[in-house]
Design a protein around this motif. Structure first.
Motif, PDB file in Angstrom:
ATOM      1  N   MET A   1      38.351 -16.767 -21.825  1.00  0.00           N
ATOM      2  CA  MET A   1      39.390 -16.757 -22.876  1.00  0.00           C
ATOM      3  C   MET A   1      38.699 -17.880 -23.226  1.00  0.00           C
ATOM      4  SD  MET A   1      42.051 -16.578 -24.351  1.00  0.00           S
ATOM      5  CE  MET A   1      43.035 -15.310 -22.182  1.00  0.00           C
ATOM      6  N   GLY A   2      38.642 -17.959 -24.876  1.00  0.00           N
ATOM      7  CA  GLY A   2      38.287 -19.320 -25.327  1.00  0.00           C
ATOM      8  C   GLY A   2      39.644 -20.644 -25.637  1.00  0.00           C
ATOM      9  N   THR A   3      39.011 -20.845 -26.593  1.00  0.00           N
ATOM     10  CA  THR A   3      40.053 -22.217 -26.893  1.00  0.00           C
ATOM     11  C   THR A   3      39.673 -22.624 -28.412  1.00  0.00           C
ATOM     12  OG1 THR A   3      38.730 -23.808 -26.011  1.00  0.00           O
ATOM     13  CG2 THR A   3      39.961 -22.918 -24.572  1.00  0.00           C
ATOM     14  N   ILE A   4      40.915 -23.293 -28.905  1.00  0.00           N
ATOM     15  CA  ILE A   4      40.882 -23.780 -30.135  1.00  0.00           C
ATOM     16  C   ILE A   4      41.219 -25.718 -29.885  1.00  0.00           C
ATOM     17  CG2 ILE A   4      41.422 -24.667 -32.314  1.00  0.00           C
ATOM     18  CD1 ILE A   4      41.947 -21.480 -32.762  1.00  0.00           C
ATOM     19  N   ASN A   5      40.273 -26.699 -30.754  1.00  0.00           N
ATOM     20  CA  ASN A   5      40.812 -27.778 -30.094  1.00  0.00           C
ATOM     21  C   ASN A   5      41.185 -28.262 -31.668  1.00  0.00           C
ATOM     22  OD1 ASN A   5      39.194 -27.393 -27.775  1.00  0.00           O
ATOM     23  ND2 ASN A   5      40.604 -28.952 -26.784  1.00  0.00           N
ATOM     24  N   TYR A   6      42.329 -28.305 -31.989  1.00  0.00           N
ATOM     25  CA  TYR A   6      42.782 -28.821 -32.913  1.00  0.00           C
ATOM     26  C   TYR A   6      43.579 -30.171 -34.028  1.00  0.00           C
ATOM     27  CZ  TYR A   6      44.930 -28.093 -37.835  1.00  0.00           C
ATOM     28  OH  TYR A   6      44.840 -28.615 -39.424  1.00  0.00           O
ATOM     29  N   GLY A   7      42.693 -30.988 -34.296  1.00  0.00           N
ATOM     30  CA  GLY A   7      43.653 -32.096 -34.420  1.00  0.00           C
ATOM     31  C   GLY A   7      43.476 -33.440 -33.570  1.00  0.00           C
ATOM     32  N   GLY A   8      44.405 -34.428 -32.985  1.00  0.00           N
ATOM     33  CA  GLY A   8      44.582 -34.920 -31.695  1.00  0.00           C
ATOM     34  C   GLY A   8      44.974 -34.486 -30.855  1.00  0.00           C
ATOM     35  N   ILE A  15      42.633 -18.410 -26.850  1.00  0.00           N
ATOM     36  CA  ILE A  15      42.455 -16.980 -27.872  1.00  0.00           C
ATOM     37  C   ILE A  15      41.299 -16.344 -27.138  1.00  0.00           C
ATOM     38  CG2 ILE A  15      42.019 -15.656 -29.563  1.00  0.00           C
ATOM     39  CD1 ILE A  15      43.939 -17.882 -30.319  1.00  0.00           C
ATOM     40  N   GLU A  16      41.355 -14.715 -26.242  1.00  0.00           N
ATOM     41  CA  GLU A  16      40.042 -14.218 -26.248  1.00  0.00           C
ATOM     42  C   GLU A  16      39.295 -14.203 -26.838  1.00  0.00           C
ATOM     43  OE1 GLU A  16      37.701 -11.099 -25.771  1.00  0.00           O
ATOM     44  OE2 GLU A  16      39.185 -11.022 -27.370  1.00  0.00           O
ATOM     45  N   ASP A  17      38.276 -14.525 -26.370  1.00  0.00           N
ATOM     46  CA  ASP A  17      36.889 -14.886 -27.074  1.00  0.00           C
ATOM     47  C   ASP A  17      36.519 -13.647 -28.214  1.00  0.00           C
ATOM     48  OD1 ASP A  17      35.885 -17.099 -25.144  1.00  0.00           O
ATOM     49  OD2 ASP A  17      34.226 -16.130 -24.785  1.00  0.00           O
ATOM     50  N   ARG A  18      37.139 -12.551 -27.808  1.00  0.00           N
ATOM     51  CA  ARG A  18      36.550 -11.376 -29.206  1.00  0.00           C
ATOM     52  C   ARG A  18      36.981 -11.951 -30.123  1.00  0.00           C
ATOM     53  NH1 ARG A  18      33.219  -7.444 -30.828  1.00  0.00           N
ATOM     54  NH2 ARG A  18      34.604  -5.655 -32.327  1.00  0.00           N
ATOM     55  N   ALA A  19      39.131 -11.944 -30.066  1.00  0.00           N
ATOM     56  CA  ALA A  19      39.626 -12.681 -31.128  1.00  0.00           C
ATOM     57  C   ALA A  19      39.122 -13.942 -31.916  1.00  0.00           C
ATOM     58  CB  ALA A  19      41.029 -11.893 -30.952  1.00  0.00           C
ATOM     59  N   LEU A  20      38.435 -14.643 -31.045  1.00  0.00           N
ATOM     60  CA  LEU A  20      38.363 -15.895 -31.572  1.00  0.00           C
ATOM     61  C   LEU A  20      37.345 -15.790 -31.764  1.00  0.00           C
ATOM     62  CD1 LEU A  20      39.235 -18.963 -31.888  1.00  0.00           C
ATOM     63  CD2 LEU A  20      37.950 -19.264 -29.091  1.00  0.00           C
ATOM     64  N   PHE A  66      34.105 -21.350 -26.419  1.00  0.00           N
ATOM     65  CA  PHE A  66      33.526 -19.728 -26.368  1.00  0.00           C
ATOM     66  C   PHE A  66      33.404 -20.096 -24.507  1.00  0.00           C
ATOM     67  CE2 PHE A  66      33.036 -19.798 -30.715  1.00  0.00           C
ATOM     68  CZ  PHE A  66      34.487 -18.542 -31.323  1.00  0.00           C
ATOM     69  N   ASP A  67      33.943 -19.331 -24.282  1.00  0.00           N
ATOM     70  CA  ASP A  67      33.386 -19.209 -22.444  1.00  0.00           C
ATOM     71  C   ASP A  67      32.159 -17.650 -22.700  1.00  0.00           C
ATOM     72  OD1 ASP A  67      35.612 -20.323 -21.672  1.00  0.00           O
ATOM     73  OD2 ASP A  67      36.522 -18.095 -21.279  1.00  0.00           O
ATOM     74  N   GLU A  68      31.928 -17.130 -23.140  1.00  0.00           N
ATOM     75  CA  GLU A  68      30.522 -16.146 -23.325  1.00  0.00           C
ATOM     76  C   GLU A  68      29.363 -16.952 -23.838  1.00  0.00           C
ATOM     77  OE1 GLU A  68      30.241 -13.179 -21.471  1.00  0.00           O
ATOM     78  OE2 GLU A  68      32.098 -13.883 -20.602  1.00  0.00           O
ATOM     79  N   PRO A  69      28.365 -16.559 -23.947  1.00  0.00           N
ATOM     80  CA  PRO A  69      27.314 -18.013 -24.706  1.00  0.00           C
ATOM     81  C   PRO A  69      27.067 -16.792 -26.469  1.00  0.00           C
ATOM     82  CG  PRO A  69      26.176 -16.700 -22.440  1.00  0.00           C
ATOM     83  CD  PRO A  69      28.022 -16.675 -22.425  1.00  0.00           C
ATOM     84  N   GLU A  70      26.847 -15.334 -25.920  1.00  0.00           N
ATOM     85  CA  GLU A  70      26.641 -14.826 -27.055  1.00  0.00           C
ATOM     86  C   GLU A  70      27.399 -14.098 -27.911  1.00  0.00           C
ATOM     87  OE1 GLU A  70      23.278 -14.466 -27.199  1.00  0.00           O
ATOM     88  OE2 GLU A  70      22.823 -15.461 -26.161  1.00  0.00           O
ATOM     89  N   THR A  71      27.721 -14.081 -28.493  1.00  0.00           N
ATOM     90  CA  THR A  71      28.485 -13.953 -30.168  1.00  0.00           C
ATOM     91  C   THR A  71      28.749 -12.472 -30.430  1.00  0.00           C
ATOM     92  OG1 THR A  71      28.204 -15.839 -31.724  1.00  0.00           O
ATOM     93  CG2 THR A  71      29.279 -13.772 -32.893  1.00  0.00           C
ATOM     94  N   PRO A  72      30.183 -11.635 -30.048  1.00  0.00           N
ATOM     95  CA  PRO A  72      30.469 -10.700 -29.812  1.00  0.00           C
ATOM     96  C   PRO A  72      29.620  -9.780 -30.848  1.00  0.00           C
ATOM     97  CG  PRO A  72      31.947 -11.143 -30.127  1.00  0.00           C
ATOM     98  CD  PRO A  72      31.386 -12.697 -30.084  1.00  0.00           C
ATOM     99  N   PRO A  73      29.284  -8.536 -31.871  1.00  0.00           N
ATOM    100  CA  PRO A  73      29.232  -7.927 -32.742  1.00  0.00           C
ATOM    101  C   PRO A  73      30.628  -7.819 -33.039  1.00  0.00           C
ATOM    102  CG  PRO A  73      29.103  -5.957 -30.898  1.00  0.00           C
ATOM    103  CD  PRO A  73      29.426  -7.612 -30.004  1.00  0.00           C
ATOM    104  N   LEU A  74      30.680  -8.155 -34.860  1.00  0.00           N
ATOM    105  CA  LEU A  74      31.997  -8.673 -35.085  1.00  0.00           C
ATOM    106  C   LEU A  74      31.983  -7.288 -35.853  1.00  0.00           C
ATOM    107  CD1 LEU A  74      31.617 -11.531 -37.232  1.00  0.00           C
ATOM    108  CD2 LEU A  74      32.838 -11.134 -34.921  1.00  0.00           C
TER     109      LEU A  74
END
Length: 104
Positions: A1-8, A15-20, A66-74
């Motif tokens: 599960m990935g994350t977005i940190n936005y602003g303060g 958000i799930e890594d692939r979607a992110l 991202f939790d995963e170190p590699e970028t998934p195929p887009l």
């Protein structure tokens, strides 16, 4: 599960890594063009029910983790679908992945 940190905000957006990975492409493209827009998503199952929307602006700090170190195929179709929603008055709505399916 990935994350977005936005602003303060101290509360990350999960958000799930692939979607992110797909969202990151669209968000970076819009912000690089100096365009502001909204991003809406349904809360994950392990969080209180509901949905959220944030206003994304080029001057507000943004970090993708991202939790995963590699970028998934887009999936180009999914990126295109997200970009179309980003260009609408409603902003990006995180939709399920668009899959290529052969005609029956």
């Amino acid at each position: 599960m990935g994350t977005i940190n936005y602003g303060g905000s101290s509360e990350p957006i999960h958000i799930e890594d692939r979607a992110l990975a797909h969202l990151k492409v669209v968000i970076a493209t819009k912000l690089r063009r100096n365009e502001s827009f909204t991003l809406s998503w349904k809360h994950p199952v392990d969080e209180p029910a509901g949905r959220s929307t944030i206003w994304l602006h080029p001057s507000i700090p943004l970090r993708f983790t991202f939790d995963e170190p590699e970028t998934p195929p887009l999936n180009v179709k999914w990126v295109e679908e997200l970009m179309q929603s980003a260009n609408s008055t409603g902003g990006i709505s995180l939709v399920d992945e668009v899959l290529d399916t052969p005609a029956a």
